[in-house]
Enzyme design. Structure first.
Site, short mmCIF file in Angstrom:
data_model
loop_
_atom_site.label_atom_id
_atom_site.label_comp_id
_atom_site.label_asym_id
_atom_site.label_seq_id
_atom_site.Cartn_x
_atom_site.Cartn_y
_atom_site.Cartn_z
N CYS A 135 0.83 -1.21 0.00
CA CYS A 135 0.00 0.00 0.00
C CYS A 135 0.86 1.26 0.00
CB CYS A 135 -0.94 -0.02 1.21
SG CYS A 135 -1.94 1.47 1.32
N CYS A 138 -0.46 4.13 2.08
CA CYS A 138 -0.35 3.96 3.53
C CYS A 138 1.09 4.20 3.99
CB CYS A 138 -0.73 2.54 3.96
SG CYS A 138 -2.18 1.87 3.17
N ASP A 139 2.07 3.68 3.23
CA ASP A 139 3.43 3.59 3.74
C ASP A 139 4.46 4.46 3.03
OD1 ASP A 139 2.48 1.68 5.53
OD2 ASP A 139 2.79 0.06 4.10
#
Ligand code: NAP
Length: 311
Positions: A135, A138-139
């Site tokens: 992701c 997300c990261d």
């Protein structure tokens, strides 16, 4: 055990499930939406969506999902965290096991989507959350100023690589063959980006850094020359597609050889009153708008079924 029987339960809260929730809620069926282990589905981990009709400037995926959820809630949809452990579709009403609770429902809409695919290397699995991620949204932030790699040759990989250029110093895009599945526009954008370097015909043999519990590089192999080399990077992002979330229905409805739910006439499964929509049954189009469209169809079929069979 709950003694009330629901008119409909929707498994999944991505684009398909939320559209089904808006329609069934507006039909006053008070749907229960089980959010699943990835609430909001794939749109909630994407960035700008430029091809959903009605948003000329594009809309952020999580915002689009939030809007749909608000719309469904406004008409009376009920949301619950958690995921389906098992289902008994052989008796009516259908029985759904969610944690220690069993919910009974006259109809079921399966919109459980598909989850990120992994390479399956032991070193990759050992380093998930320690530099290996599926992701980018997300990261990506954690890799500011670092060098990273993205694997895959489809739109997801291009989108991730482009997004990650916001943070990373350099993004190497690794793809296992010469031809790319990605749409021309996405591929051209990625090729034109000065921070993205393409390496086609390349496979990952090992993610390095297991002992240190932190990704330090990749052992890669050029499949044309058979040459092995080390690519020093601190993050690996997977963009190699998805696996349908339908295992819990194995043996009760038909699945194809890759685990997608087999539907006929758009959203019908082989069990009357059970409908499937979105990416869990669509291996061809897999777009937000097609998922939404099939969620609408499933909802309309639920209405029709309940009219014919009684509530
Ligand atoms: P995809 O189109 O199926 O592409 C998956 C890629 O991963 C392929 O290039 C495949 O290689 C590679 N791959 C699969 N398994 C692999 C493995 N074990 N090792 C190495 N490489 C592997 O999946 P996607 O990119 O997630 O896209 C899915 C759908 O969503 C598409 O319809 C796409 O257009 C859409 N999408 C659209 C957008 C957008 O418009 N913004 C963004 C993301 C996705 P091969 O080509 O060799 O099989």
């Amino acid at each position: 055990m709950s003694d009330t029987i629901r008119d409909t339960v929707i498994i999944g809260s991505g684009c398909a499930g939320l559209t089904a929730a808006i329609y069934t809620a507006r039909a006053n069926l008070k749907p229960l939406v089980l959010e699943g282990h990835e609430p909001g589905g794939q749109l909630s981990i994407t960035t700008l969506v430029e091809n959903f009709p009605g948003w000329p400037e594009g809309i952020q995926g999580p915002q689009l999902i939030e809007n749909m959820k608000l719309q469904a809630t406004r008409f009376g949809a009920e949301f619950r965290m958690g995921h389906l452990a098992s289902a008994d579709l052989s008796k009516r009403p259908f029985a759904l096991k969610i944690g220690s609770e069993t919910i009974h429902t006259r109809t079921l809409i399966i919109a459980s989507g598909a989850s990120a695919r992994w390479l399956g290397l032991p070193s990759e699995q050992a380093l998930i959350g320690h530099g290996v991620s599926s992701c980018a949204t997300c990261d990506g932030f954690f890799f500011s100023g670092r060098e990273i790699a993205v694997v895959g040759g489809g739109d997801s990989a291009m989108e991730e690589a482009l997004f990650l250029t916001r943070f990373a110093e350099k993004v190497t895009l690794l793809h296992r063959r010469e031809q790319f599945r990605a749409s021309r526009i996405m591929l051209d954008r990625a090729i034109a980006h000065p921070k993205i370097q393409f390496r086609a015909n390349t496979i990952i043999e090992e993610v390095l850094g297991v002992e240190q519990k932190e990704v330090s590089g990749l052992r890669i192999r050029d499949i044309v020359t058979n040459e092995e080399s080390t690519l020093p990077i601190s993050g690996l992002f997977l963009g190699i597609g998805h696996i349908p979330n339908a295992k819990m229905f194995e043996g009760q409805i038909d699945l194809d050889e890759d685990g997608y739910i087999k539907t006929h006439d758009s959203v019908f499964t082989r069990v009357a009153g059970v409908y499937a929509c979105g990416d869990v049954q669509d291996r061809r189009y897999r777009q937000a708008i097609t998922a939404a469209g099939s969620g609408c169809m499933a909802a309309l079929e639920v209405e029709k079924y309940l009219e014919e069979h009684g509530r």
